[in-house]
Design an enzyme around this catalytic site. Structure first.
Site, PDB file in Angstrom:
ATOM      1  N   GLN A 182       0.826  -1.218   0.000  1.00 30.90           N
ATOM      2  CA  GLN A 182       0.000   0.000   0.000  1.00 30.90           C
ATOM      3  C   GLN A 182       0.856   1.262   0.000  1.00 30.90           C
ATOM      4  O   GLN A 182       0.367   2.341  -0.335  1.00 30.90           O
ATOM      5  CB  GLN A 182      -0.929   0.036   1.218  1.00 30.90           C
ATOM      6  CG  GLN A 182      -2.053  -0.972   1.177  1.00 30.90           C
ATOM      7  CD  GLN A 182      -3.070  -0.705   0.086  1.00 30.90           C
ATOM      8  OE1 GLN A 182      -3.256   0.434  -0.354  1.00 30.90           O
ATOM      9  NE2 GLN A 182      -3.737  -1.744  -0.361  1.00 30.90           N
ATOM     10  N   SER A 202       3.591  -4.867  -5.070  1.00 31.02           N
ATOM     11  CA  SER A 202       2.618  -5.421  -6.009  1.00 31.02           C
ATOM     12  C   SER A 202       2.337  -4.385  -7.097  1.00 31.02           C
ATOM     13  O   SER A 202       2.260  -3.188  -6.810  1.00 31.02           O
ATOM     14  CB  SER A 202       1.326  -5.764  -5.271  1.00 31.02           C
ATOM     15  OG  SER A 202       0.383  -6.267  -6.173  1.00 31.02           O
ATOM     16  N   CYS A 328     -10.445  -8.054   0.960  1.00 35.89           N
ATOM     17  CA  CYS A 328     -10.198  -9.475   1.219  1.00 35.89           C
ATOM     18  C   CYS A 328     -11.200 -10.056   2.189  1.00 35.89           C
ATOM     19  O   CYS A 328     -11.476 -11.238   2.174  1.00 35.89           O
ATOM     20  CB  CYS A 328      -8.800  -9.660   1.771  1.00 35.89           C
ATOM     21  SG  CYS A 328      -7.607  -8.683   0.881  1.00 35.89           S
TER      22      CYS A 328
END
Ligand SMILES: *Cc1c(COP(=O)(O)O)cnc(C)c1O
Length: 393
Positions: A182, A202, A328
């Site tokens: 993040q 990511s 999630c």
């Protein structure tokens, strides 16, 4: 509701691939499809593309190219560090220090390792989601092999003092990992200055493609591989590389670096505007987490007396995307472990919505969301059996 737009306010769940990123990727599907391990020219071409991407990612975090290892995403990077360090240091100890608000890619891996003899101390947070680095230092034992603290929380946006934690780790000669998924592109990252040994990244959270990420491993460190096979990724991560994905990640990293200040200013300005309007125009709301040291696009709001899930679905029918807690956990009924850790009651957690702004968010988007939110919240409160004027709350 005269005008119909689509508004995406869930940039922490994923981001659209930027046009420039996509354009970089396209040739690597049908034309430049060589295998980077092949020795003929198209193979070398693909290999060069990987090297370029490695440099682009390295520059974003002030690492050296050889310290970047591409993976199949942030979750794989988190798993790799945990399994790798546990295996590599089993003769030194079996104790890991982490926090209660980590992403599930960390928490669930740690819980799995706990079933196999690893001991984990989960450092708690205060009511605004902050950890106290002193608690980390106090948890260190002579069996501690790793300290792992996420750089930025994905639900409430809290920035953790990684530099301070890195210093503590170094002082005690313990390895330090941070899940930077993040943080990447949203806060300035300097792995050298911050004393980071491992950093998970990511692509799809920074306008790159899904299913590709990287692990930064500081020079000189070696942990066992997670994926065994061929000699790809300097012998550390087997499997033919996702060349188009990695090329896209590289381009996204370059754009994140070049546009960093503009991105932070744009997303935080619109996030603040959204927060101000919600606080001013909708009663009985509270913002979770601290507004200082926060992810520039993150806003996490509890709407009392109603369900976040209902808000989400009603907004979806008006083509507005937000999430409840974290993406999630949105398919499970368990209340968010992050908000629980802040001491928020289950009832209030169920009334919580996460909004995240990003590069394509406009002021008109925010205005549209606020107008719809006001209607949705008022309607849900009308039909809710609980509320301040309904006898019990
Ligand atoms: C999204 C996310 C991950 C997982 O990354 P993937 O690439 O989706 O596997 C890990 N940690 C944090 C903090 C995240 O936000």
């Amino acid at each position: 509701m005269s005008e119909l737009r689509e508004v995406y306010l869930d940039y922490s769940a994923t981001t659209p691939v930027k046009e420039e990123v996509f354009r970089e990727m396209v040739p690597f599907f049908c034309e430049r499809y060589g295998n980077p391990s092949s020795l003929y020219t198209p193979g070398l071409d693909a290999k060069n593309a990987l090297d370029k991407a490695r440099n682009q990612v390295a520059q974003l975090i002030n690492a050296d190219d050889k310290e970047i290892f591409f993976t199949g995403g942030g979750s794989e990077a988190d798993n790799w560090v945990l399994y790798g360090v546990v295996e590599a240091f089993k003769n030194k100890g079996n104790h890991i220090i982490s926090t209660v608000t980590e992403h599930h890619a960390m928490i669930h891996t740690l819980e799995y390792l706990e079933k196999h003899g690893v001991e984990v101390t989960y450092i708690g947070v205060d009511s605004e989601g902050r950890i106290n680095p002193k608690d980390i230092e106090e948890a260190i034992t002579d069996k501690t092999i790793l300290i792992s603290v996420m750089m930025v929380n994905n639900e409430i946006g809290t920035l953790h003092p990684v530099k301070e934690i890195g210093e503590i780790a170094k002082k005690h000669n313990i390895l330090f990992h941070t899940d930077g998924v993040q943080a990447l592109g949203n806060v300035a990252i300097d792995v050298k200055d911050m004393g980071i040994d491992f950093l998970s990244m990511s692509a799809h959270k920074i306008y790159g493609p899904k299913g590709v990420g990287a692990l930064y491993i500081r020079k000189g460190l070696r942990i066992p591989n997670l994926i065994h096979g061929g000699a790809q990724e300097m012998g550390r991560r087997a499997g033919t590389e996702n060349v188009p994905g990695i090329v896209g990640f590289g381009k996204a990293a370059e754009l994140a670096r070049v546009n960093f200040d503009a991105h932070v200013e744009h997303s935080s300005k619109l996030r603040d505007y959204l927060a101000d309007r919600i606080m001013a125009e909708i009663p009985d709301v509270m913002i979770n987490g601290t507004m200082e040291n926060r992810h520039p696009g993150n806003l996490n709001v509890t709407f009392k007396y109603i369900e976040g899930e209902s808000i989400l679905l009603m907004l979806d029918s008006r083509r507005i995307c937000v999430s409840t807690g974290s993406a999630c956990s949105s398919k499970s009924l368990k209340p968010s472990h992050v908000l629980s850790a802040l001491g928020v009651s289950d009832e209030l957690i169920h009334g919580t919505v996460r909004f995240t702004t990003g590069d394509f968010t406009t002021k008109e988007d925010i205005d549209y969301v606020v107008e719809n939110l006001k209607e949705v919240v008022a309607w849900l409160r009308d039909v809710s059996p609980i509320g301040p004027d309904k006898g019990w709350n």
